[in-house]
Design a protein around this motif. Structure first.
Motif, PDB file in Angstrom:
ATOM      1  N   VAL A  14      21.146 -34.413  -7.317  1.00  0.00           N
ATOM      2  CA  VAL A  14      21.471 -35.389  -6.271  1.00  0.00           C
ATOM      3  C   VAL A  14      22.704 -36.200  -6.695  1.00  0.00           C
ATOM      4  O   VAL A  14      22.731 -36.753  -7.794  1.00  0.00           O
ATOM      5  CB  VAL A  14      20.285 -36.337  -6.011  1.00  0.00           C
ATOM      6  CG1 VAL A  14      20.660 -37.387  -4.972  1.00  0.00           C
ATOM      7  CG2 VAL A  14      19.065 -35.554  -5.552  1.00  0.00           C
ATOM      8  N   PRO A  15      23.719 -36.293  -5.874  1.00  0.00           N
ATOM      9  CA  PRO A  15      24.928 -37.074  -6.214  1.00  0.00           C
ATOM     10  C   PRO A  15      24.677 -38.562  -5.999  1.00  0.00           C
ATOM     11  O   PRO A  15      25.045 -39.125  -4.962  1.00  0.00           O
ATOM     12  CB  PRO A  15      25.994 -36.514  -5.272  1.00  0.00           C
ATOM     13  CG  PRO A  15      25.217 -36.090  -4.060  1.00  0.00           C
ATOM     14  CD  PRO A  15      23.870 -35.627  -4.558  1.00  0.00           C
ATOM     15  N   TRP A  16      24.092 -39.195  -6.969  1.00  0.00           N
ATOM     16  CA  TRP A  16      23.711 -40.600  -6.808  1.00  0.00           C
ATOM     17  C   TRP A  16      24.932 -41.485  -6.569  1.00  0.00           C
ATOM     18  O   TRP A  16      24.838 -42.499  -5.854  1.00  0.00           O
ATOM     19  CB  TRP A  16      22.936 -41.065  -8.038  1.00  0.00           C
ATOM     20  CG  TRP A  16      21.657 -40.307  -8.215  1.00  0.00           C
ATOM     21  CD1 TRP A  16      21.386 -39.337  -9.134  1.00  0.00           C
ATOM     22  CD2 TRP A  16      20.471 -40.428  -7.417  1.00  0.00           C
ATOM     23  NE1 TRP A  16      20.110 -38.856  -8.960  1.00  0.00           N
ATOM     24  CE2 TRP A  16      19.522 -39.504  -7.923  1.00  0.00           C
ATOM     25  CE3 TRP A  16      20.121 -41.226  -6.325  1.00  0.00           C
ATOM     26  CZ2 TRP A  16      18.268 -39.363  -7.372  1.00  0.00           C
ATOM     27  CZ3 TRP A  16      18.855 -41.087  -5.779  1.00  0.00           C
ATOM     28  CH2 TRP A  16      17.941 -40.166  -6.300  1.00  0.00           C
ATOM     29  N   ALA A  17      26.066 -41.130  -7.174  1.00  0.00           N
ATOM     30  CA  ALA A  17      27.281 -41.919  -6.931  1.00  0.00           C
ATOM     31  C   ALA A  17      27.670 -41.883  -5.458  1.00  0.00           C
ATOM     32  O   ALA A  17      28.077 -42.903  -4.887  1.00  0.00           O
ATOM     33  CB  ALA A  17      28.422 -41.390  -7.794  1.00  0.00           C
ATOM     34  N   ALA A  30      25.800 -24.298   5.567  1.00  0.00           N
ATOM     35  CA  ALA A  30      25.777 -25.712   5.938  1.00  0.00           C
ATOM     36  C   ALA A  30      24.364 -26.198   6.224  1.00  0.00           C
ATOM     37  O   ALA A  30      24.077 -27.397   6.142  1.00  0.00           O
ATOM     38  CB  ALA A  30      26.664 -25.956   7.156  1.00  0.00           C
ATOM     39  N   PHE A  31      23.451 -25.280   6.565  1.00  0.00           N
ATOM     40  CA  PHE A  31      22.063 -25.654   6.838  1.00  0.00           C
ATOM     41  C   PHE A  31      21.220 -25.700   5.568  1.00  0.00           C
ATOM     42  O   PHE A  31      20.131 -26.250   5.581  1.00  0.00           O
ATOM     43  CB  PHE A  31      21.435 -24.649   7.810  1.00  0.00           C
ATOM     44  CG  PHE A  31      22.044 -24.663   9.168  1.00  0.00           C
ATOM     45  CD1 PHE A  31      21.582 -25.513  10.158  1.00  0.00           C
ATOM     46  CD2 PHE A  31      23.113 -23.834   9.477  1.00  0.00           C
ATOM     47  CE1 PHE A  31      22.154 -25.535  11.411  1.00  0.00           C
ATOM     48  CE2 PHE A  31      23.697 -23.839  10.739  1.00  0.00           C
ATOM     49  CZ  PHE A  31      23.215 -24.700  11.706  1.00  0.00           C
ATOM     50  N   ALA A  32      21.719 -25.093   4.500  1.00  0.00           N
ATOM     51  CA  ALA A  32      20.917 -24.996   3.281  1.00  0.00           C
ATOM     52  C   ALA A  32      21.352 -25.971   2.202  1.00  0.00           C
ATOM     53  O   ALA A  32      20.517 -26.422   1.415  1.00  0.00           O
ATOM     54  CB  ALA A  32      20.983 -23.567   2.726  1.00  0.00           C
ATOM     55  N   VAL A  33      22.636 -26.299   2.159  1.00  0.00           N
ATOM     56  CA  VAL A  33      23.162 -27.128   1.070  1.00  0.00           C
ATOM     57  C   VAL A  33      23.975 -28.273   1.663  1.00  0.00           C
ATOM     58  O   VAL A  33      24.933 -28.034   2.392  1.00  0.00           O
ATOM     59  CB  VAL A  33      24.059 -26.308   0.121  1.00  0.00           C
ATOM     60  CG1 VAL A  33      24.583 -27.175  -1.012  1.00  0.00           C
ATOM     61  CG2 VAL A  33      23.292 -25.112  -0.429  1.00  0.00           C
ATOM     62  N   PRO A  34      23.615 -29.518   1.388  1.00  0.00           N
ATOM     63  CA  PRO A  34      24.393 -30.655   1.884  1.00  0.00           C
ATOM     64  C   PRO A  34      25.628 -30.880   1.025  1.00  0.00           C
ATOM     65  O   PRO A  34      25.654 -30.537  -0.151  1.00  0.00           O
ATOM     66  CB  PRO A  34      23.411 -31.828   1.753  1.00  0.00           C
ATOM     67  CG  PRO A  34      22.533 -31.438   0.622  1.00  0.00           C
ATOM     68  CD  PRO A  34      22.420 -29.935   0.652  1.00  0.00           C
ATOM     69  N   ALA A  35      26.646 -31.433   1.620  1.00  0.00           N
ATOM     70  CA  ALA A  35      27.895 -31.792   0.941  1.00  0.00           C
ATOM     71  C   ALA A  35      28.731 -30.556   0.631  1.00  0.00           C
ATOM     72  O   ALA A  35      28.221 -29.528   0.194  1.00  0.00           O
ATOM     73  CB  ALA A  35      27.643 -32.591  -0.334  1.00  0.00           C
ATOM     74  N   THR A  36      30.016 -30.667   0.869  1.00  0.00           N
ATOM     75  CA  THR A  36      30.926 -29.533   0.710  1.00  0.00           C
ATOM     76  C   THR A  36      31.075 -29.107  -0.748  1.00  0.00           C
ATOM     77  O   THR A  36      31.226 -27.913  -1.027  1.00  0.00           O
ATOM     78  CB  THR A  36      32.301 -29.882   1.286  1.00  0.00           C
ATOM     79  OG1 THR A  36      32.774 -31.106   0.699  1.00  0.00           O
ATOM     80  CG2 THR A  36      32.218 -30.056   2.794  1.00  0.00           C
ATOM     81  N   SER A  37      31.038 -30.048  -1.673  1.00  0.00           N
ATOM     82  CA  SER A  37      31.174 -29.680  -3.083  1.00  0.00           C
ATOM     83  C   SER A  37      29.987 -28.849  -3.548  1.00  0.00           C
ATOM     84  O   SER A  37      30.144 -27.908  -4.341  1.00  0.00           O
ATOM     85  CB  SER A  37      31.322 -30.933  -3.950  1.00  0.00           C
ATOM     86  OG  SER A  37      30.241 -31.819  -3.744  1.00  0.00           O
ATOM     87  N   GLY A  38      28.780 -29.169  -3.061  1.00  0.00           N
ATOM     88  CA  GLY A  38      27.597 -28.383  -3.411  1.00  0.00           C
ATOM     89  C   GLY A  38      27.683 -26.970  -2.858  1.00  0.00           C
ATOM     90  O   GLY A  38      27.300 -25.996  -3.528  1.00  0.00           O
ATOM     91  N   ARG A  39      28.181 -26.824  -1.644  1.00  0.00           N
ATOM     92  CA  ARG A  39      28.327 -25.496  -1.049  1.00  0.00           C
ATOM     93  C   ARG A  39      29.395 -24.697  -1.783  1.00  0.00           C
ATOM     94  O   ARG A  39      29.268 -23.478  -1.946  1.00  0.00           O
ATOM     95  CB  ARG A  39      28.676 -25.625   0.431  1.00  0.00           C
ATOM     96  CG  ARG A  39      27.543 -26.189   1.276  1.00  0.00           C
ATOM     97  CD  ARG A  39      28.016 -26.550   2.658  1.00  0.00           C
ATOM     98  NE  ARG A  39      28.493 -25.367   3.362  1.00  0.00           N
ATOM     99  CZ  ARG A  39      29.368 -25.416   4.363  1.00  0.00           C
ATOM    100  NH1 ARG A  39      29.871 -26.579   4.740  1.00  0.00           N
ATOM    101  NH2 ARG A  39      29.747 -24.312   4.968  1.00  0.00           N
ATOM    102  N   ALA A  40      30.453 -25.355  -2.214  1.00  0.00           N
ATOM    103  CA  ALA A  40      31.495 -24.658  -2.967  1.00  0.00           C
ATOM    104  C   ALA A  40      30.950 -24.131  -4.285  1.00  0.00           C
ATOM    105  O   ALA A  40      31.248 -22.988  -4.683  1.00  0.00           O
ATOM    106  CB  ALA A  40      32.677 -25.600  -3.207  1.00  0.00           C
ATOM    107  N   ALA A  41      30.159 -24.945  -4.970  1.00  0.00           N
ATOM    108  CA  ALA A  41      29.567 -24.501  -6.233  1.00  0.00           C
ATOM    109  C   ALA A  41      28.615 -23.330  -6.018  1.00  0.00           C
ATOM    110  O   ALA A  41      28.545 -22.408  -6.832  1.00  0.00           O
ATOM    111  CB  ALA A  41      28.844 -25.664  -6.901  1.00  0.00           C
ATOM    112  N   ILE A  66      19.040 -37.240   0.113  1.00  0.00           N
ATOM    113  CA  ILE A  66      18.329 -37.012  -1.147  1.00  0.00           C
ATOM    114  C   ILE A  66      17.409 -35.799  -1.032  1.00  0.00           C
ATOM    115  O   ILE A  66      17.420 -34.890  -1.873  1.00  0.00           O
ATOM    116  CB  ILE A  66      17.515 -38.267  -1.544  1.00  0.00           C
ATOM    117  CG1 ILE A  66      18.449 -39.427  -1.916  1.00  0.00           C
ATOM    118  CG2 ILE A  66      16.594 -37.950  -2.731  1.00  0.00           C
ATOM    119  CD1 ILE A  66      17.730 -40.737  -2.159  1.00  0.00           C
ATOM    120  N   CYS A  67      16.606 -35.778   0.010  1.00  0.00           N
ATOM    121  CA  CYS A  67      15.640 -34.682   0.190  1.00  0.00           C
ATOM    122  C   CYS A  67      16.352 -33.363   0.470  1.00  0.00           C
ATOM    123  O   CYS A  67      15.884 -32.294   0.047  1.00  0.00           O
ATOM    124  CB  CYS A  67      14.674 -35.015   1.323  1.00  0.00           C
ATOM    125  SG  CYS A  67      13.667 -36.475   1.002  1.00  0.00           S
ATOM    126  N   ALA A  68      17.487 -33.415   1.166  1.00  0.00           N
ATOM    127  CA  ALA A  68      18.247 -32.196   1.434  1.00  0.00           C
ATOM    128  C   ALA A  68      18.771 -31.592   0.134  1.00  0.00           C
ATOM    129  O   ALA A  68      18.812 -30.366  -0.017  1.00  0.00           O
ATOM    130  CB  ALA A  68      19.391 -32.500   2.389  1.00  0.00           C
TER     131      ALA A  68
END
Length: 471
Positions: free
Chosen positions: A318-321, A134-145, A90-92
């Protein structure tokens, strides 16, 4: 196989197994709670594979069924939402929202890519920039966006060289997926793996330990994949010409500034991000848990005086799902371990298998699992509890086995629907991109290469870093 036929086959398998489990005389030595757990686990897995129902909904239903039948307590089910790994994610995401708002990532990417003079330099500098995200954005979908605007700017700058644009379109999701193993927050599957290891074997992997083990693999696999993408999607003539992509050219196609003096918001965000990452990496020195460090960073990032994003805006990202999915699958992992179901499942495996052969099988199955289970988190939820239980029985270090399985499951490039980043970059109106044939050609080369690389790290590199193959 058509979707309806696939659904029918999966349901038949699941219902047949449930019917067998319901007969008391079958499977001697299998307790009642283990029978219920296996039935729920089988139904959930088949639903993930063969139905269009949302993965999170299935996981919550499975967790509720295990709670209602008394296999796990309600405190166990709801307590997973308070796990420190959930708070870390969440915090990331709050920190990632601050980075995205300032445009800092685009400026850094433009700085790196602007130094390329040849096609190969462009490919590897882009790869290095994507690994850093990878150190700045968690989750691969967030980095892709986050990376998509940078790719679109590069595509405009290289508009007269179509094959290079197609190559870059394939490079971005490939590196994003393979470099996720660099950090604990790189994918939700990593947090599931850590939780399963803790619940089943008492082994705790922190942010620093994961970084030490995962970053070298991420760098090696990403640059190896970059070469594979380059060689499978371009010809020698495409690679021969010089490349000159300036920051000014990228700026013309970017909404946020990538040139000129840094703004105060960018400077504050860069300092905050560097501080948080430094504290994560130095956890053995100060003993502050990564989740607490991330919470401090999130509070500062959203503060009225020093922040760059409002908290309510950051929380919308935050991807709550995903978090609910993680919590429910953690509960399923606890049920598999505590009920004895996981141990029973692997009890019949052949004995006398060498650790290297065991790891090779685990890696092969995990690499191919994306063809059946498209969700990376679902793959870890299904595979890791079984891998850990089997590793204990085979005399293999469960940490090495779980890490190898999770790292190998990062390969999911075969089909456009195999992963969200692959889907995102495959559907770009007005921009040349790859075809399913390009993906299949790359996968035929990259799948065995990445599997062999993970095996090499598991048996030769990780033991040097404190994770032996055997217990």
């Amino acid at each position: 196989m058509t979707p309806n036929l696939r659904l029918t086959a999966a349901l038949c398998v699941a219902l047949s197994l449930c019917a067998l489990l319901a007969v008391p005389g079958n499977f001697p030595g299998l307790a009642g709670d283990a029978r219920l757990t296996l039935a729920v686990f089988a139904l959930a897995t088949c639903a993930w594979i063969a139905t269009p129902i949302d993965d999170t909904y299935i996981a919550l239903g499975a967790g509720l069924a295990l709670t209602a039948t008394g296999v796990i307590s309600s405190d166990t089910l709801f307590g997973t939402l308070g796990d420190s790994t959930v708070w870390l994610l969440i915090c990331a995401f709050v920190l990632a929202a601050a980075v995205t708002r300032t445009g800092l990532a685009g400026r850094a990417a433009a700085f790196l890519v602007g130094g390329a003079r040849t096609v190969r330099q462009l490919v590897h500098l882009t790869t290095a920039a994507l690994v850093v995200t990878a150190f700045a954005v968690p989750a691969t979908s967030g980095r892709a966006a986050l990376a998509l605007p940078v790719f679109l700017a590069l595509a405009k700058a290289l508009g007269d060289r179509k094959r290079l644009v197609v190559m870059l379109a394939l490079l971005f999701p490939t590196v994003i997926l393979l470099s996720a193993v660099a950090t604990l927050i790189g994918a939700g599957a990593h947090l599931i793996t850590v939780s399963v290891l803790w619940e089943t074997s008492g082994e705790r992997i922190g942010f620093t330990e994961w970084l030490l083990l995962g970053l070298p693999l991420a760098v090696a696999s990403s640059h190896l994949a970059a070469e594979a993408v380059l060689l499978t999607t371009t010809r020698r003539a495409d690679r021969a010409g010089p490349v000159r992509v300036t920051a000014e050219e990228i700026q013309r196609h970017s909404e946020q500034p990538v040139t000129g003096p840094w703004t105060q918001a960018e400077s504050r965000c860069a300092l905050l991000l560097a501080t948080v990452v430094a504290l994560w990496c130095s956890e053995p020195l100060h003993r502050v848990p990564p989740a607490v460090v991330a919470l401090i960073g999130a509070v500062v990032a959203a503060s009225p005086a020093f922040g760059t994003v409002r908290l309510k805006d950051a929380l919308r990202t935050v991807p709550w799902a995903l978090l609910l999915f993680m919590a429910a699958t953690m509960a399923m992992g606890i049920a598999l371990a505590d009920s004895g179901a996981a141990k029973w499942l692997v009890a019949g495996l052949p004995s006398g298998v060498t650790p290297v052969v065991f790891l090779a099988v685990v890696i092969a199955v995990s690499t191919a699992a994306h063809l059946v289970l498209q969700s990376r988190s679902a793959r870890s939820s299904v595979l890791v509890p079984l891998v850990v239980a089997a590793a204990v029985g085979a005399g293999v270090n469960p940490v090495a086995a779980a890490l190898a399985s999770t790292a190998a499951a990062g390969f999911c490039h075969t089909l456009p629907a195999s992963a969200k980043p692959v889907t995102l970059f495959a559907e770009l109106p007005g921009t040349p991109t790859y075809t399913p044939r390009d993906l299949l050609r790359l996968s035929a080369v990259l799948a065995p290469l990445t599997a062999l690389l993970v095996l090499l790290f598991a048996v030769a590199v990780w033991p040097l870093l404190g994770v032996p193959v055997t217990r």
